[in-house]
Design a protein around this motif. Structure first.
Motif, PDB file in Angstrom:
ATOM      1  N   ASP A 104       1.533 -45.164 -35.603  1.00 54.00           N
ATOM      2  CA  ASP A 104       2.302 -46.232 -34.968  1.00 54.00           C
ATOM      3  C   ASP A 104       3.703 -45.754 -34.599  1.00 54.00           C
ATOM      4  O   ASP A 104       4.712 -46.405 -34.893  1.00 54.00           O
ATOM      5  CB  ASP A 104       2.382 -47.454 -35.879  1.00 54.00           C
ATOM      6  CG  ASP A 104       2.877 -48.700 -35.132  1.00 54.00           C
ATOM      7  OD1 ASP A 104       2.690 -48.752 -33.898  1.00 54.00           O
ATOM      8  OD2 ASP A 104       3.469 -49.591 -35.770  1.00 54.00           O
ATOM      9  N   MET A 105       3.762 -44.596 -33.937  1.00 55.42           N
ATOM     10  CA  MET A 105       5.023 -44.011 -33.523  1.00 55.42           C
ATOM     11  C   MET A 105       5.049 -43.844 -32.012  1.00 55.42           C
ATOM     12  O   MET A 105       4.012 -43.760 -31.362  1.00 55.42           O
ATOM     13  CB  MET A 105       5.239 -42.640 -34.185  1.00 55.42           C
ATOM     14  CG  MET A 105       5.322 -42.688 -35.694  1.00 55.42           C
ATOM     15  SD  MET A 105       5.409 -41.028 -36.415  1.00 55.42           S
ATOM     16  CE  MET A 105       7.023 -40.503 -35.822  1.00 55.42           C
ATOM     17  N   THR A 106       6.244 -43.817 -31.451  1.00 50.04           N
ATOM     18  CA  THR A 106       6.446 -43.583 -30.026  1.00 50.04           C
ATOM     19  C   THR A 106       6.585 -42.085 -29.768  1.00 50.04           C
ATOM     20  O   THR A 106       7.146 -41.362 -30.596  1.00 50.04           O
ATOM     21  CB  THR A 106       7.711 -44.305 -29.535  1.00 50.04           C
ATOM     22  OG1 THR A 106       7.587 -45.695 -29.819  1.00 50.04           O
ATOM     23  CG2 THR A 106       7.924 -44.096 -28.048  1.00 50.04           C
ATOM     24  N   VAL A 107       6.076 -41.620 -28.626  1.00 49.65           N
ATOM     25  CA  VAL A 107       6.255 -40.230 -28.214  1.00 49.65           C
ATOM     26  C   VAL A 107       7.093 -40.208 -26.937  1.00 49.65           C
ATOM     27  O   VAL A 107       6.790 -40.917 -25.974  1.00 49.65           O
ATOM     28  CB  VAL A 107       4.912 -39.521 -27.970  1.00 49.65           C
ATOM     29  CG1 VAL A 107       5.142 -38.115 -27.395  1.00 49.65           C
ATOM     30  CG2 VAL A 107       4.115 -39.428 -29.260  1.00 49.65           C
ATOM     31  N   VAL A 108       8.142 -39.388 -26.936  1.00 49.52           N
ATOM     32  CA  VAL A 108       8.961 -39.169 -25.751  1.00 49.52           C
ATOM     33  C   VAL A 108       8.801 -37.705 -25.341  1.00 49.52           C
ATOM     34  O   VAL A 108       9.032 -36.808 -26.152  1.00 49.52           O
ATOM     35  CB  VAL A 108      10.451 -39.474 -26.009  1.00 49.52           C
ATOM     36  CG1 VAL A 108      11.274 -39.191 -24.755  1.00 49.52           C
ATOM     37  CG2 VAL A 108      10.632 -40.916 -26.456  1.00 49.52           C
ATOM     38  N   ALA A 109       8.388 -37.464 -24.109  1.00 50.26           N
ATOM     39  CA  ALA A 109       8.250 -36.101 -23.588  1.00 50.26           C
ATOM     40  C   ALA A 109       9.588 -35.661 -23.004  1.00 50.26           C
ATOM     41  O   ALA A 109      10.080 -36.259 -22.040  1.00 50.26           O
ATOM     42  CB  ALA A 109       7.154 -36.038 -22.531  1.00 50.26           C
ATOM     43  N   GLU A 110      10.184 -34.617 -23.580  1.00 53.94           N
ATOM     44  CA  GLU A 110      11.473 -34.112 -23.104  1.00 53.94           C
ATOM     45  C   GLU A 110      11.276 -33.063 -22.011  1.00 53.94           C
ATOM     46  O   GLU A 110      10.263 -32.372 -21.968  1.00 53.94           O
ATOM     47  CB  GLU A 110      12.250 -33.466 -24.252  1.00 53.94           C
ATOM     48  CG  GLU A 110      12.728 -34.407 -25.315  1.00 53.94           C
ATOM     49  CD  GLU A 110      13.635 -33.700 -26.300  1.00 53.94           C
ATOM     50  OE1 GLU A 110      14.866 -33.835 -26.152  1.00 53.94           O
ATOM     51  OE2 GLU A 110      13.139 -33.018 -27.208  1.00 53.94           O
ATOM     52  N   GLY A 111      12.253 -32.945 -21.142  1.00 55.33           N
ATOM     53  CA  GLY A 111      12.254 -31.858 -20.177  1.00 55.33           C
ATOM     54  C   GLY A 111      11.266 -32.015 -19.040  1.00 55.33           C
ATOM     55  O   GLY A 111      10.769 -31.016 -18.501  1.00 55.33           O
ATOM     56  N   VAL A 112      10.972 -33.248 -18.635  1.00 55.72           N
ATOM     57  CA  VAL A 112      10.077 -33.463 -17.487  1.00 55.72           C
ATOM     58  C   VAL A 112      10.870 -33.157 -16.212  1.00 55.72           C
ATOM     59  O   VAL A 112      11.865 -33.819 -15.921  1.00 55.72           O
ATOM     60  CB  VAL A 112       9.542 -34.914 -17.458  1.00 55.72           C
ATOM     61  CG1 VAL A 112       8.553 -35.083 -16.309  1.00 55.72           C
ATOM     62  CG2 VAL A 112       8.894 -35.269 -18.790  1.00 55.72           C
ATOM     63  N   GLU A 113      10.415 -32.160 -15.463  1.00 52.13           N
ATOM     64  CA  GLU A 113      11.187 -31.700 -14.307  1.00 52.13           C
ATOM     65  C   GLU A 113      10.429 -31.775 -12.991  1.00 52.13           C
ATOM     66  O   GLU A 113      11.042 -31.676 -11.927  1.00 52.13           O
ATOM     67  CB  GLU A 113      11.637 -30.251 -14.540  1.00 52.13           C
ATOM     68  CG  GLU A 113      12.580 -30.102 -15.737  1.00 52.13           C
ATOM     69  CD  GLU A 113      13.001 -28.668 -15.984  1.00 52.13           C
ATOM     70  OE1 GLU A 113      12.410 -27.770 -15.338  1.00 52.13           O
ATOM     71  OE2 GLU A 113      13.908 -28.441 -16.805  1.00 52.13           O
ATOM     72  N   THR A 114       9.101 -31.914 -13.029  1.00 53.86           N
ATOM     73  CA  THR A 114       8.331 -31.887 -11.789  1.00 53.86           C
ATOM     74  C   THR A 114       7.393 -33.085 -11.695  1.00 53.86           C
ATOM     75  O   THR A 114       7.037 -33.710 -12.699  1.00 53.86           O
ATOM     76  CB  THR A 114       7.488 -30.598 -11.685  1.00 53.86           C
ATOM     77  OG1 THR A 114       6.446 -30.635 -12.686  1.00 53.86           O
ATOM     78  CG2 THR A 114       8.352 -29.361 -11.895  1.00 53.86           C
ATOM     79  N   ARG A 115       6.974 -33.376 -10.461  1.00 50.99           N
ATOM     80  CA  ARG A 115       6.018 -34.461 -10.230  1.00 50.99           C
ATOM     81  C   ARG A 115       4.683 -34.167 -10.907  1.00 50.99           C
ATOM     82  O   ARG A 115       4.019 -35.061 -11.435  1.00 50.99           O
ATOM     83  CB  ARG A 115       5.826 -34.661  -8.729  1.00 50.99           C
ATOM     84  CG  ARG A 115       4.980 -35.874  -8.360  1.00 50.99           C
ATOM     85  CD  ARG A 115       4.945 -36.072  -6.859  1.00 50.99           C
ATOM     86  NE  ARG A 115       6.285 -36.283  -6.325  1.00 50.99           N
ATOM     87  CZ  ARG A 115       6.890 -37.463  -6.301  1.00 50.99           C
ATOM     88  NH1 ARG A 115       6.269 -38.522  -6.778  1.00 50.99           N
ATOM     89  NH2 ARG A 115       8.106 -37.580  -5.801  1.00 50.99           N
ATOM     90  N   ALA A 116       4.281 -32.879 -10.899  1.00 47.07           N
ATOM     91  CA  ALA A 116       3.017 -32.506 -11.520  1.00 47.07           C
ATOM     92  C   ALA A 116       3.045 -32.770 -13.023  1.00 47.07           C
ATOM     93  O   ALA A 116       2.064 -33.270 -13.598  1.00 47.07           O
ATOM     94  CB  ALA A 116       2.712 -31.036 -11.243  1.00 47.07           C
ATOM     95  N   GLN A 117       4.154 -32.454 -13.682  1.00 47.38           N
ATOM     96  CA  GLN A 117       4.278 -32.729 -15.110  1.00 47.38           C
ATOM     97  C   GLN A 117       4.234 -34.227 -15.374  1.00 47.38           C
ATOM     98  O   GLN A 117       3.562 -34.686 -16.309  1.00 47.38           O
ATOM     99  CB  GLN A 117       5.590 -32.141 -15.636  1.00 47.38           C
ATOM    100  CG  GLN A 117       5.649 -30.629 -15.648  1.00 47.38           C
ATOM    101  CD  GLN A 117       7.056 -30.102 -15.903  1.00 47.38           C
ATOM    102  OE1 GLN A 117       8.032 -30.865 -15.921  1.00 47.38           O
ATOM    103  NE2 GLN A 117       7.172 -28.802 -16.114  1.00 47.38           N
ATOM    104  N   HIS A 118       4.930 -34.981 -14.543  1.00 48.76           N
ATOM    105  CA  HIS A 118       4.927 -36.434 -14.681  1.00 48.76           C
ATOM    106  C   HIS A 118       3.508 -36.986 -14.574  1.00 48.76           C
ATOM    107  O   HIS A 118       3.085 -37.796 -15.397  1.00 48.76           O
ATOM    108  CB  HIS A 118       5.821 -37.058 -13.604  1.00 48.76           C
ATOM    109  CG  HIS A 118       5.602 -38.525 -13.429  1.00 48.76           C
ATOM    110  ND1 HIS A 118       6.265 -39.464 -14.177  1.00 48.76           N
ATOM    111  CD2 HIS A 118       4.791 -39.212 -12.590  1.00 48.76           C
ATOM    112  CE1 HIS A 118       5.854 -40.666 -13.817  1.00 48.76           C
ATOM    113  NE2 HIS A 118       4.975 -40.545 -12.854  1.00 48.76           N
TER     114      HIS A 118
END
Length: 387
Positions: free
Chosen positions: A335-349
């Motif tokens: 029951d935890m949130t995950v934040v993805a750091e360092g998203v730089e491109t549309r493909a990663q998104h």
């Protein structure tokens, strides 16, 4: 030179001198190495024995910002420890010249040093010139340190869900300085609290303003592990939050995972008290150190921040995909949130969206903003580039 084996250290020091190095400093542990660097000043190259790539070695690499220009890793270690060292080196902004086995071969050493010489024939000393302690202390006292805000976004909708509060220094003569310019002094002098409470005051004032305008964002502040070792942290934080009439549930404290906890009993008590008071706790740079799962079991975290190195590996390294997917499953179970750091491109998104990651942070969404820029962006409701 950071190497604990006397004969290896002696032969490596001789090799450096034969290749024309003007001065060679030797240390057999990270504490001694940091003291040497602080006493003698910055160096161009550190030879770091991989035996040190544990909590102690990672702490040395993290604290060497501003004191070291480039690194040569030396010796053997398990792959996961080596990978952790490489990630910390990238994050701190050191130049990795390469790796060398033992015994150190002079020909290879010449080649590695030549890479640095080719890239920078005249060392740019200004790039790691740290302000003197008196200037940093004056900046803290006179309110020259200012908060910038790195937005966190809902990956599916593009809406801003919160911000991470970052430090910048509006130096009276050098202009706006980044953390790499002043953090070595903050760390060396243990002025974390002074910086935290300066940012906390600014951040809470902005959070209160945004809430009154209909933007109830979560604000995240960074904590160094040493701050948790002092009793009463929760009381001081709560007092500041109460003065702004804000709920503690809207505030999260991020703890860097590679930092060892000092005085574990006091640190655990501080974290437990913060959670009981309603504050969120985030484990930052998740996956870089060695105690990730252990810390999740022992400490009351509410959020996981995936290290940016895993996001960079999307599309090229299947292991990064596996790590992200398994972390998302683990977070759902806990029951935890995950934040993805360092998203730089549309493909990663797009790939993170397909994997079910709900929150992201990085230059694809936004650079760090001043308080006025953040307020204007929210008011204008500019769409985020999704899809």
């Amino acid at each position: 030179m950071l190497e604990n084996h006397p004969s290896l250290r002696a032969s490596a020091a001789d090799a450096f001198r034969r290749l024309g190095c003007r001065e060679v400093l030797e240390a057999d542990n990270s504490g001694e190495a940091l003291r040497l660097l602080q006493d003698r000043g910055p160096v161009q190259v550190v030879l770091c024995g991989l035996w040190l790539v544990g909590v102690e070695g990672l702490a040395f690499l993290r604290r060497s910002r501003g004191l070291v220009e480039s690194v040569i890793l030396h010796g053997w270690s398990p792959p996961e420890l080596r990978q952790a060292a490489l990630q910390v080196i990238r994050r701190v902004g050191l130049e990795l010249l390469g790796e060398a086995d033992t015994p150190l071969q002079p020909e290879l050493l010449r080649e590695l040093l030549g890479k640095r010489s080719h890239a920078a024939p005249q060392p740019n000393r200004q790039s790691f010139d740290c302000p003197v302690e008196s200037a940093v202390r004056k900046g803290l006292t006179e309110g020259e340190f200012t908060a910038y805000y790195q937005p966190k976004f809902d990956i599916a909708s593009g809406s801003v869900t919160g911000v991470e509060v970052l430090a910048r220094w509006r130096h009276p003569t050098r202009g706006l300085l980044l953390p790499s310019d002043f953090m070595p002094v903050i760390e060396r002098c243990c002025w974390w609290d002074e910086l935290l409470f300066a940012l906390l005051e600014q951040g809470l004032a902005l959070q209160s303003l945004l809430k009154s305008q209909g933007y109830p964002l979560t604000f995240s502040f960074n904590l160094d592990a040493s701050q948790l070792a002092v009793p009463g942290l929760d009381e001081r934080v709560e007092a500041r939050v109460r003065s702004h009439r804000l709920p503690s549930s809207g505030i999260t404290f991020e703890l860097t995972e590679t930092a060892p906890l000092e005085h574990a009993a006091i640190s655990l008590d501080n974290m437990a008290r913060l959670r009981r008071s309603g504050f969120g706790l985030s484990i930052d740079d998740f996956g870089v150190g060695f105690s990730s799962l252990q810390r999740l079991c022992q400490l009351p975290f509410t959020e996981i921040k995936l290290d940016a190195s895993f996001i960079r590996g999307l599309g090229t390294h299947p292991t990064c995909v596996a790590v992200i997917e398994s972390t998302l499953v683990l977070a759902r179970m806990l029951d935890m949130t995950v934040v993805a750091e360092g998203v730089e491109t549309r493909a990663q998104h797009r790939q993170l969206l397909d994997m079910g990651c709900t929150q992201g942070q990085g230059f694809f969404y936004s650079e760090s903003l001043t308080g006025l820029e953040l307020t204007s962006r929210l008011a204008a409701s500019h769409p985020v580039p999704v899809g």
